[in-house]
Design a protein around this motif. Structure first.
Motif, PDB file in Angstrom:
ATOM      1  N   LEU A 292     -44.856  49.325 -33.814  1.00  0.00           N
ATOM      2  CA  LEU A 292     -45.972  48.459 -33.466  1.00  0.00           C
ATOM      3  C   LEU A 292     -45.450  47.146 -32.892  1.00  0.00           C
ATOM      4  O   LEU A 292     -44.250  46.932 -32.784  1.00  0.00           O
ATOM      5  CB  LEU A 292     -46.870  48.224 -34.686  1.00  0.00           C
TER       6      LEU A 292
ATOM      7  N   HIS B 128     -45.526  43.006 -36.686  1.00  0.00           N
ATOM      8  CA  HIS B 128     -46.227  44.066 -37.421  1.00  0.00           C
ATOM      9  C   HIS B 128     -45.250  45.124 -37.923  1.00  0.00           C
ATOM     10  O   HIS B 128     -45.585  46.310 -38.001  1.00  0.00           O
ATOM     11  CB  HIS B 128     -47.296  44.695 -36.538  1.00  0.00           C
TER      12      HIS B 128
ATOM     13  N   ALA C  77     -46.059  48.948 -39.415  1.00  0.00           N
ATOM     14  CA  ALA C  77     -45.436  50.139 -38.831  1.00  0.00           C
ATOM     15  C   ALA C  77     -44.758  50.987 -39.901  1.00  0.00           C
ATOM     16  O   ALA C  77     -44.736  52.224 -39.808  1.00  0.00           O
ATOM     17  CB  ALA C  77     -44.429  49.736 -37.763  1.00  0.00           C
TER      18      ALA C  77
ATOM     19  N   PHE D 189     -56.551  48.466 -36.792  1.00  0.00           N
ATOM     20  CA  PHE D 189     -56.704  48.581 -35.346  1.00  0.00           C
ATOM     21  C   PHE D 189     -58.178  48.807 -34.991  1.00  0.00           C
ATOM     22  O   PHE D 189     -58.855  49.617 -35.630  1.00  0.00           O
ATOM     23  CB  PHE D 189     -55.883  49.744 -34.796  1.00  0.00           C
TER      24      PHE D 189
ATOM     25  N   LEU E 142     -49.476  51.921 -28.888  1.00  0.00           N
ATOM     26  CA  LEU E 142     -49.979  51.012 -29.920  1.00  0.00           C
ATOM     27  C   LEU E 142     -49.156  49.729 -30.009  1.00  0.00           C
ATOM     28  O   LEU E 142     -49.673  48.685 -30.410  1.00  0.00           O
ATOM     29  CB  LEU E 142     -49.981  51.705 -31.281  1.00  0.00           C
ATOM     30  N   ARG E 143     -47.888  49.774 -29.648  1.00  0.00           N
ATOM     31  CA  ARG E 143     -47.028  48.587 -29.757  1.00  0.00           C
ATOM     32  C   ARG E 143     -47.487  47.452 -28.850  1.00  0.00           C
ATOM     33  O   ARG E 143     -47.096  46.304 -29.040  1.00  0.00           O
ATOM     34  CB  ARG E 143     -45.586  48.977 -29.438  1.00  0.00           C
TER      35      ARG E 143
END
Length: 625
Positions: A158, A162, A166, A181, A212-213
């Motif tokens: 992520l 974060h 992750a 999210f 998502l990162r």
């Protein structure tokens, strides 16, 4: 009990799936000419092996048929199919048109079922857990609390700051919408790997996970319920990785659908259409439609709206475990019967886990229930008149599905139709009429689902005209002028997850660049369901809300949309978002935007805050051309 293969014996990569799933249930529009008068198509389904349902006990009497036809007319839905499970008896019936003008809906008509797919994805995970054949990268047995990163490694990295999330977000978190999210549905691309790169490829669920990162979280994990289709795609990637690349659709078919006799359920609309073309069984996919009340495509004799427009079939690859199923009410009745009787192929432990509340939902979810709902694993749950109830909606661009079951009553209802959102409203009305009559709820104590639909749709119809005021109530009066001529904002802006926004000028009908103000006539809906937009939603110059001056067409994304930029003040803009294939604002959304003007006097970047189901965080698109 079915046999789940061990990891060592797992099937090799059949295919990686891809695509995106319906945005939230944003409600559609009412009133207009009646749907075609087609005969209802009824079938009595076998009970639990002990005989057929009793036609004398069928809930689909003449009164219900009249009510169903009126609902189709009221909400501009061509057709709907409904099934009821009561104990071991099952009934199903179809009303209206599967394809205009006159192909009837039958109980075997296939529809996209959207997010009702999520329950099957969670059920597949339960089978993997129960098998005892799977473990994470640390060697620990697979469980609901297994961190996702231990299943797909660096694919679940992520953003900066974060690292804890992750490492600790679990399958349970992802399947109950509590990861922190938000939706981010508009970040789902059809293509990944670079626009002009030799590595360009159709998007996969792995691409979604790796994207998502670049995406902001909306809350801390486990602090609030935020619906996120992307997380079910991430779980789809995890399941396919665990099983050696086995396509999730094959796992669902072998482990769930075949044991339940769900022979008309598919994980690919292309497969369903091939079956239809070959004439294999009673397979026909309903055609999807939207009601063209804005006259966008010239429907209606006066050119001011009215009439149905057909919507092309959408590919479901990327939707995967978030919304990739095509099925009918007959097969879903078999699924409901499994759930209410807690039978195989799921174990007693799986039934318990799938139905256990994980996260409270917002207060607004109470509509008609005893209290606000909670979310389990692919199911919403609550109580109605003291009875436990599980439910989930599903929707695609031109389809809607509603599923309900009451385990204590051994009772359930499913409805499917062929428009977006209005089919869901028809599903509400039909399902809750059946439920209230089954429970014995007096008329005056019943929740008014039609009224809820009218109110929500009224807001949707007016959304474009109220966008600036709604998004910027404290803007300068008069608004500050923008820093640059309109043409200086034109260009291509890029974000690594949301991909490209290509800004163009909005042209007047005479071809000029337009700064004129325009208004739309009132889009309110009367108590009888008639929408004034059906009669007179037209735009005219001067004296009202502002028309968009800039636009972007996002036809290269999984959810094809149009962005219309309306100036608010200074460099701040309201963005009105509509679906490209159903351009009637009934699935409309809003966003805030700000152009970042550099010291050299150029628009160097575009910041946007998308607002589906609340703020989705701020993302920055850098200008590339």
């Amino acid at each position: 009990m079915i046999s789940v293969p061990s990891a060592a014996a797992a099937v090799g990569a059949a295919r990686m799936t891809t695509t995106a799933v319906l945005a939230a249930l944003l409600l559609l529009l009412a009133a207009g000419p009646p749907a075609p008068a087609l005969a209802e198509q009824k079938v009595l389904l076998p009970g639990g092996g002990d005989g057929d349902g009793d036609e004398g006990n069928s809930p689909f009497d003449d009164g219900f048929g009249t009510f169903a036809r009126e609902a189709l007319e009221r909400w501009h839905v061509p057709g709907v199919a409904v099934a009821v499970v009561d104990g071991d008896e099952m009934w199903a019936e179809g009303y209206g048109a599967a394809a205009l003008p006159s192909t009837p809906v039958t109980p075997s008509t296939l529809f996209y079922t959207g997010s009702t797919t999520k329950a099957f994805t969670a059920a597949v995970v339960s089978l993997l857990i129960d098998s005892g054949n799977y473990s994470d990268s640390f060697g620990a047995a697979l469980g609901w609390q297994t961190p996702i990163s231990r299943l797909i490694g660096d694919d679940f990295a992520l953003g900066e700051g974060h690292e804890w999330e992750a490492a600790h977000l679990t399958l349970e978190d992802a399947l109950s919408h509590r990861t922190g999210f938000p939706r981010h549905d508009k970040a789902l691309g059809r293509w990944y790997g670079g626009r002009d790169s030799p590595e360009k490829h159709r998007g996969t669920v792995r691409d979604v996970a790796r994207g998502l990162r670049y995406l902001p979280m909306a809350t801390e994990p486990r602090a609030a319920w935020r619906y996120c289709n992307l997380m079910f795609m991430v779980v789809s990637h995890a399941v396919q990785s665990l099983t050696g690349g086995r396509w999730l659709g094959d796992a669902m078919r072998e482990w769930i659908w075949e044991p339940l006799g769900m022979d008309a359920t598919f994980f690919s609309v292309e497969e369903a259409l091939r079956r239809e073309e070959k004439g294999e069984g009673d397979v026909r996919v309903a055609r999807g439609y939207y009601w063209d009340y804005l006259g966008v495509r010239g429907a209606g004799e006066d050119g001011k709206g009215g009439g149905f427009a057909e919507v092309p079939f959408a590919n479901l690859d990327l939707a995967s475990g978030a919304g990739g199923i095509v099925s009918n009410v007959v097969d879903y009745a078999r699924w409901i019967r499994c759930l209410v009787h807690e039978r195989g192929p799921l174990s007693p432990a799986a039934h318990r886990e799938l139905k256990t509340a994980r996260m409270p939902m917002p207060r607004e979810s109470r509509r008609g229930y005893d209290a606000p709902l909670s979310y389990a694993l692919g199911w919403m749950l609550g109580t109605y008149k003291g009875h436990r109830v599980f439910t989930h909606s599903g929707g695609m661009e031109a389809y809607g599905a509603e599923v309900y079951f009451f385990p204590d009553l051994k009772y359930g209802v499913v409805a499917m139709g062929n428009t977006a959102v209005t089919a869901n409203i028809v599903g509400w009305e039909l399902a809750w009429r059946l439920i209230d009559e089954r429970i014995g709820v007096d008329e005056e104590e019943r929740y008014d689902w039609a009224d809820a639909g009218y109110k929500a749709i009224d807001r949707s119809v007016k959304l474009a005209d109220t966008a600036v005021e709604e998004l910027y109530p404290d803007r300068a009066d008069p608004p500050l002028p923008r820093a640059l001529p309109l043409e200086d904002y034109v260009g291509t802006y890029f974000h690594p997850a949301y991909q490209y926004v290509r800004i163009e000028l909005v042209k007047d009908d005479d071809g000029d660049d337009g700064d004129d103000d325009v208004v739309s006539t009132d889009g309110s809906i009367s108590s009888n369901g008639e929408c004034s937009s059906d009669r007179s939603t037209r735009r005219r110059r001067k004296g009202g809300s502002q028309r968009g001056e800039l636009k972007a067409m996002r036809d290269d994304m999984e959810w094809q949309m149009t962005f219309e930029f309306r100036h608010a003040s200074g460099e701040f803009w309201a963005v009105v978002i509509d679906m490209l294939n159903t351009p009637n604002m009934l699935n409309g959304q809003l966003a805030r935007a700000e152009f970042l003007v550099g010291v050299g006097g150029t628009a160097d970047a575009l910041r946007m805050e998308f607002l589906e189901d609340g703020s989705e965080g701020v993302v920055t698109f850098d200008r590339v051309t």
